[in-house]
Design an enzyme around this catalytic site. Structure first.
Site, PDB file in Angstrom:
ATOM      1  N   SER A 357      22.124  64.348  40.831  1.00 24.63           N
ATOM      2  CA  SER A 357      23.239  63.528  42.095  1.00 24.63           C
ATOM      3  C   SER A 357      21.746  61.871  41.605  1.00 24.63           C
ATOM      4  CB  SER A 357      22.915  62.830  43.355  1.00 24.63           C
ATOM      5  OG  SER A 357      22.863  61.982  44.153  1.00 24.63           O
ATOM      6  N   ARG A 358      22.738  61.042  41.179  1.00 22.71           N
ATOM      7  CA  ARG A 358      21.648  59.968  40.832  1.00 22.71           C
ATOM      8  C   ARG A 358      21.146  58.570  41.688  1.00 22.71           C
ATOM      9  NH1 ARG A 358      26.218  59.995  36.567  1.00 22.71           N
ATOM     10  NH2 ARG A 358      24.997  61.248  35.218  1.00 22.71           N
ATOM     11  N   ILE A 359      22.043  58.399  43.140  1.00 24.33           N
ATOM     12  CA  ILE A 359      20.953  57.255  43.744  1.00 24.33           C
ATOM     13  C   ILE A 359      20.751  58.165  45.196  1.00 24.33           C
ATOM     14  CG2 ILE A 359      22.301  55.621  42.086  1.00 24.33           C
ATOM     15  CD1 ILE A 359      24.545  55.335  43.614  1.00 24.33           C
TER      16      ILE A 359
END
Ligand code: ATP
Ligand code: MG
Length: 496
Positions: A357-359
């Site tokens: 999950s990048r953010i």
């Protein structure tokens, strides 16, 4: 335009002025070629003489290509076609909550007509960069593996990807069930699935009391192709109405690989040259236009948000297909469901090695970040160690044995029954206990019992702890002392 039988006299029909009247030149299944409407543009609506409606999908030499979206009778060559220069727009509003609608927002649940509050364009342009705020609030999915390991923020686009029957829909539905107390509006968009799948979802949402805040957009496979194609855009549009009112919205697209098939079918009939894996070349554009519509609006625009959970089905764990790589590149992360784990009984079968999950971690509660910071790495180490220990059964070091115990406890914590979403505070307490090593000596059954009971135990004996955790979202020194006290009380009373 050749063959153009353009009529320039302006005719009035309903309340919108007709710009041009054209002629149907050919009909092939749900695709119509027409001439005499030279000023129409892509995504625009046109009306047929017999009451049918269509949307402009493209142009070919002298003809306009039209996808028929609602049938008012048989369309024949030579029929008149009216261009009112209107973009395709559909009704939206509060009245849609609790309802099941088709891909063109018509009710399909036999509960009568729906009162609309407004009419919104289906192919709405995504909010610009200046209209957006960074993701800062967490979406409580109720699935421990996600909330702790792959956190999702409001406004994020998180892909759920995996083979057939690996629990993708279940995780998405659980996220909807978990919004009962959060005020997040949910939209479940079903594309290209059989009727029975939709029925199962409706039943689960009904039983879980989720329908009052949920809209179901049905583009099931027996529905006309145009409705299946439009369903995800209509779902995003229904969400946009609430987002613009400052509400938070969660949209599940189940699934976009079927949507790509539908679009491929339409494109082949439009005689567009097939590209990679026979998908049309603009499928990337088409999907990216859709997923761009998610986001978190800035406070001046009422601060609403739209979170997308698109689902993609893959074959034999191969993520390198055209549609899956496209979607991986245009979302903010993916949750990868592993069929091997699923078959071993690990539910949800989330593969931490391939999920990211990048953010979302920016939006995670600080308390959750603290208790889950080493969870993923510990879990991956445990799985390696487990494999090794199966080969070498004797002579394991004390440290390795302790790690195996912790790993087994962690697995039991992450395993979760379907349709039983957990509240974040409860997840934090359980992970706190795990980190303190309190779960290591317990059996899987005992851990299951602890997970089911401990939150109830705290809410009856120290409800103020739960309230202050929800308010502060971080663990203060007093809270830590209190949680430890609670754990001690629980284990001294409840455990054999
Ligand atoms: P499809 O490819 O058909 O869309 P899917 O990947 O969406 O499948 P689901 O339909 O969510 O998978 O789940 C497959 C089956 O596994 C269902 O019967 C579901 O009830 C069961 N299942 C999923 N998650 C769990 C869980 N956590 N506990 C128990 N059963 C589960
Ligand atoms: Mg599914």
């Amino acid at each position: 335009m050749k063959n153009s039988k353009k009529v320039t006299d302006q005719v009035r029909r309903s309340d919108v002025e007709i710009h041009e009247i054209g002629i149907v030149e050919s009909v092939r299944k749900f695709i119509v070629l027409a001439s005499g409407i030279p000023s129409c543009v892509n995504g625009q609506i046109v009306d047929f003489e017999n009451g049918s409606r269509g949307v402009v999908m493209g142009f070919k030499e002298d003809y306009v290509q039209i996808l028929v979206i609602s049938m008012g009778g048989e369309i024949r060559n030579g029929d008149k076609i009216y261009n009112r220069a209107e973009p395709l727009s559909l009704p939206v509003g509060e009245g849609f909550l609790g309802r099941i609608v088709s891909g063109i927002c018509e009710p399909v649940d036999e509960m009568g007509p729906i009162q609309k509050d407004a009419q919104f364009p289906v192919f709405f342009e995504a909010p610009g960069i200046m209209d957006r705020s960074p993701v800062e609030k967490t979406l409580e999915t109720g699935t421990v593996a996600l909330d702790a390991g792959i956190p999702i923020g409001l406004g994020q686009r998180q892909l759920l990807i995996g083979d057939r029957l690996t629990g993708k829909t279940t995780v998405a539905i659980d996220a909807i069930l978990n919004q009962k107390h959060t005020g997040v509006i949910c939209i479940y968009c079903c594309i290209g699935k059989p009727y029975a799948s939709l029925l199962r979802v409706v039943q689960i949402l009904n039983e879980g009391g989720a329908m009052p805040y949920t809209i179901i957009v049905s583009g099931i496979s027996p529905a006309p192709v145009a409705e299946q194609y439009l369903a995800p855009y209509a779902a995003a549009m229904l969400g946009e109405y609430f987002m613009q009112l400052g509400r938070d919205v969660l949209v599940v697209f189940d699934d976009l690989s079927k949507h790509a098939w539908v679009y491929r079918q339409i494109s082949l009939l439009l005689e567009r040259a097939p590209g990679r894996e026979a998908y049309p070349g603009d499928i990337f554009y088409s999907h990216s236009q859709l997923v761009e519509r998610a986001g978190y609006l800035k406070p001046e625009l009422k601060g609403g948000s739209m979170t997308f959970l698109p689902i993609i089905e893959i074959l034999q764990g191969d993520v390198t297909g055209y549609i899956s790589t496209n979607l991986i590149s245009m979302t903010d992360g993916q949750v990868y469901f592993n069929s091997g784990l699923f078959n071993k009984g690990i539910r949800p079968a989330v593969d931490f090695g391939l999920s990211v999950s990048r953010i979302g971690s920016k939006a995670q509660w600080p308390a959750m970040r603290e208790v889950s910071k080493s969870l993923r790495i510990e879990y991956l180490h445990y799985q390696e160690l487990l494999q090794m220990s199966q080969i070498r059964t004797s002579g394991l070091s004390k440290e390795a044995e302790a790690r195996l115990k912790r790993g087994a406890a962690l697995t039991a914590v992450l395993n979760q029954d379907r349709h039983a979403p957990q509240i974040v505070e409860g997840e934090i307490f359980i992970l706190y206990a795990l980190n303190k090593g309190l779960l290591d000596p317990l059996t899987v059954e005992q851990i299951k019992k602890f997970k089911a009971e401990f939150f109830k135990f705290v809410s009856s004996s120290a409800p103020e702890l739960i309230q202050s955790l929800r308010k502060e979202k971080k663990l203060t020194q007093e809270m830590r002392v209190q949680i430890e006290q609670m754990l001690q009380n629980y284990f001294s009373k409840a455990q054999p």
